[in-house]
Design a protein around this motif. Structure first.
Motif, PDB file in Angstrom:
ATOM      1  N   SER A  57       0.820  -1.212   0.000  1.00 52.25           N
ATOM      2  CA  SER A  57       0.000   0.000   0.000  1.00 52.25           C
ATOM      3  C   SER A  57       0.853   1.261   0.000  1.00 52.25           C
ATOM      4  O   SER A  57       0.447   2.288  -0.551  1.00 52.25           O
ATOM      5  N   ALA A  61       0.467   4.001  -2.695  1.00 51.89           N
ATOM      6  CA  ALA A  61       0.147   5.354  -2.245  1.00 51.89           C
ATOM      7  C   ALA A  61       0.956   6.402  -2.989  1.00 51.89           C
ATOM      8  O   ALA A  61       0.412   7.437  -3.409  1.00 51.89           O
ATOM      9  N   ILE A 253      -5.115  -3.789  -1.440  1.00 48.66           N
ATOM     10  CA  ILE A 253      -4.127  -2.707  -1.495  1.00 48.66           C
ATOM     11  C   ILE A 253      -4.812  -1.368  -1.755  1.00 48.66           C
ATOM     12  O   ILE A 253      -4.556  -0.367  -1.065  1.00 48.66           O
ATOM     13  N   VAL A 256      -6.819  -0.255   1.359  1.00 49.60           N
ATOM     14  CA  VAL A 256      -6.023   0.358   2.420  1.00 49.60           C
ATOM     15  C   VAL A 256      -5.710   1.811   2.079  1.00 49.60           C
ATOM     16  O   VAL A 256      -5.824   2.704   2.929  1.00 49.60           O
ATOM     17  N   ALA A 257      -5.307   2.057   0.830  1.00 44.15           N
ATOM     18  CA  ALA A 257      -4.937   3.416   0.437  1.00 44.15           C
ATOM     19  C   ALA A 257      -6.144   4.350   0.426  1.00 44.15           C
ATOM     20  O   ALA A 257      -6.101   5.453   0.997  1.00 44.15           O
ATOM     21  N   VAL A 274      -1.999   5.586   5.042  1.00 43.49           N
ATOM     22  CA  VAL A 274      -1.769   4.154   4.813  1.00 43.49           C
ATOM     23  C   VAL A 274      -1.811   3.395   6.135  1.00 43.49           C
ATOM     24  O   VAL A 274      -2.414   2.323   6.232  1.00 43.49           O
ATOM     25  N   ALA A 278      -4.458   0.559   6.967  1.00 42.37           N
ATOM     26  CA  ALA A 278      -3.981  -0.784   7.281  1.00 42.37           C
ATOM     27  C   ALA A 278      -4.494  -1.246   8.642  1.00 42.37           C
ATOM     28  O   ALA A 278      -4.827  -2.420   8.826  1.00 42.37           O
TER      29      ALA A 278
END
Length: 329
Positions: A57, A61, A253, A256-257, A274, A278
């Motif tokens: 991530s 990002a 992924i 999460v971002a 991030v 997460a």
């Protein structure tokens, strides 16, 4: 450009703080309601489970902040490490195999960045095509099975058992990479260029910033983070299963971002987003696993959250005309 506002105080009602409060609330409820959730072992399990996802991530990002997307990360992660392990099994020396694979990873990042920056092909299509090519080429020409084991007594296998204070090494590597990314974005000139280019790429180029080379660099960083995540995955599982390319990891992924507050329109967000994304993802997935929710329903819940986050992002970070023309995402 750079995410504004403090964590608490006036103006605290935004996506980042809502997600943080939600993660804390879920953690508190799960701690009281789920047996075995609030234990040292399970806390370590949660942190360990999001370490690889967090590393991926971080790479995603830096691309999204610069107004892009990288759909090839999971393919790079799985296939580069699988190729590395297969070369070792074929008798190639460790140094030569690692150098060859690293050259390939950097080459893929350079190619992705070049096609997006200089050929001006939308990143969505470039990275989707490169992911398909990487998987097809490595699976058909380099490895002979879906899963490639780590050789016994190899440093990758040893890495998986390294712990400090009973905390797995991947947690510390995630923390180190997060710190490095934070310092890069916050305190370096090229890190600030990422935000300027993401906020207004035309103005950045007109101001004399190396917008195109910076874009290429972002995809190289993304590819390198994917390779590191792949090494840690192989170290933990003692093998690399290439079927992960067809899993929902890529959506995790992006989840999460985006859920952490990194704007898809570019120029917004950072490492803190991030970490928050997460944290929520890790707590939620762990709680669902303890409850024994079937995987298909877990994926449904995650996809619903991702869709809601994208809609919310579209409301608070409306796409401008330049973003629409780029078609990056």
């Amino acid at each position: 450009m750079v995410a504004k506002g403090r964590l608490f105080g006036p103006g605290a009602f935004n996506q980042e703080r809502i997600v943080l409060a939600t993660a804390i609330a879920i953690f508190a409820v799960a701690s009281f309601a789920l047996p075995g959730f609030f234990t040292a072992e399970n806390i370590v399990t949660i942190v360990r489970s999001v370490s690889v996802l967090g590393i991926l991530s971080l790479g995603m990002a830096v691309v999204i902040i610069g107004r892009g997307i990288d759909l090839s990360m999971v393919a790079i992660m799985a296939m580069s490490v699988a190729a590395y392990l297969q070369l070792l099994a074929n008798g190639m020396s460790d140094g030569a195999a690692l150098a060859l694979v690293l050259a390939g990873v950097i080459g893929i990042g350079l190619l992705n960045g070049f096609l997006v920056a200089y050929a001006e092909v939308p990143a969505l299509f470039v990275t989707l095509a490169s992911a398909s090519f990487i998987f097809g080429y490595v699976r058909s020409q380099v490895i002979g099975a879906d899963a490639v084991p780590v050789p016994r007594a190899h440093w990758v296998a040893s890495l998986g058992s390294v712990q400090f204070l009973d905390i797995p090494i991947e947690v510390f590597i995630f923390a180190a990479l997060a710190l490095a990314m934070f310092l890069f974005l916050r305190f370096t000139k090229w890190g600030r260029f990422v935000y300027y280019a993401g906020d207004n790429p035309v103005a950045a180029r007109n101001a004399g910033m190396p917008a195109r080379p910076m874009l290429v660099l972002r995809y190289v960083i993304s590819a390198m983070f994917a390779f590191i995540a792949g090494i840690l995955t192989a170290a933990s599982l003692h093998s690399m299963n290439t079927r992960v390319v067809n899993s929902t990891l890529l959506y995790d992924i992006v989840l999460v971002a985006v859920i952490g507050g990194i704007g898809l329109s570019g120029g917004k967000g950072g490492v803190r987003n991030v970490l928050i994304g997460a944290a929520l993802t890790g707590v939620l997935l762990n709680a669902m696993t303890i409850i024994d929710i079937p995987l298909i329903y877990q994926n449904l819940i995650k996809s619903t959250i991702l869709l809601a986050a994208i809609i919310f992002d579209g409301l608070i970070n409306p796409r401008d005309e330049q973003t629409a023309q780029q078609g990056d995402i």
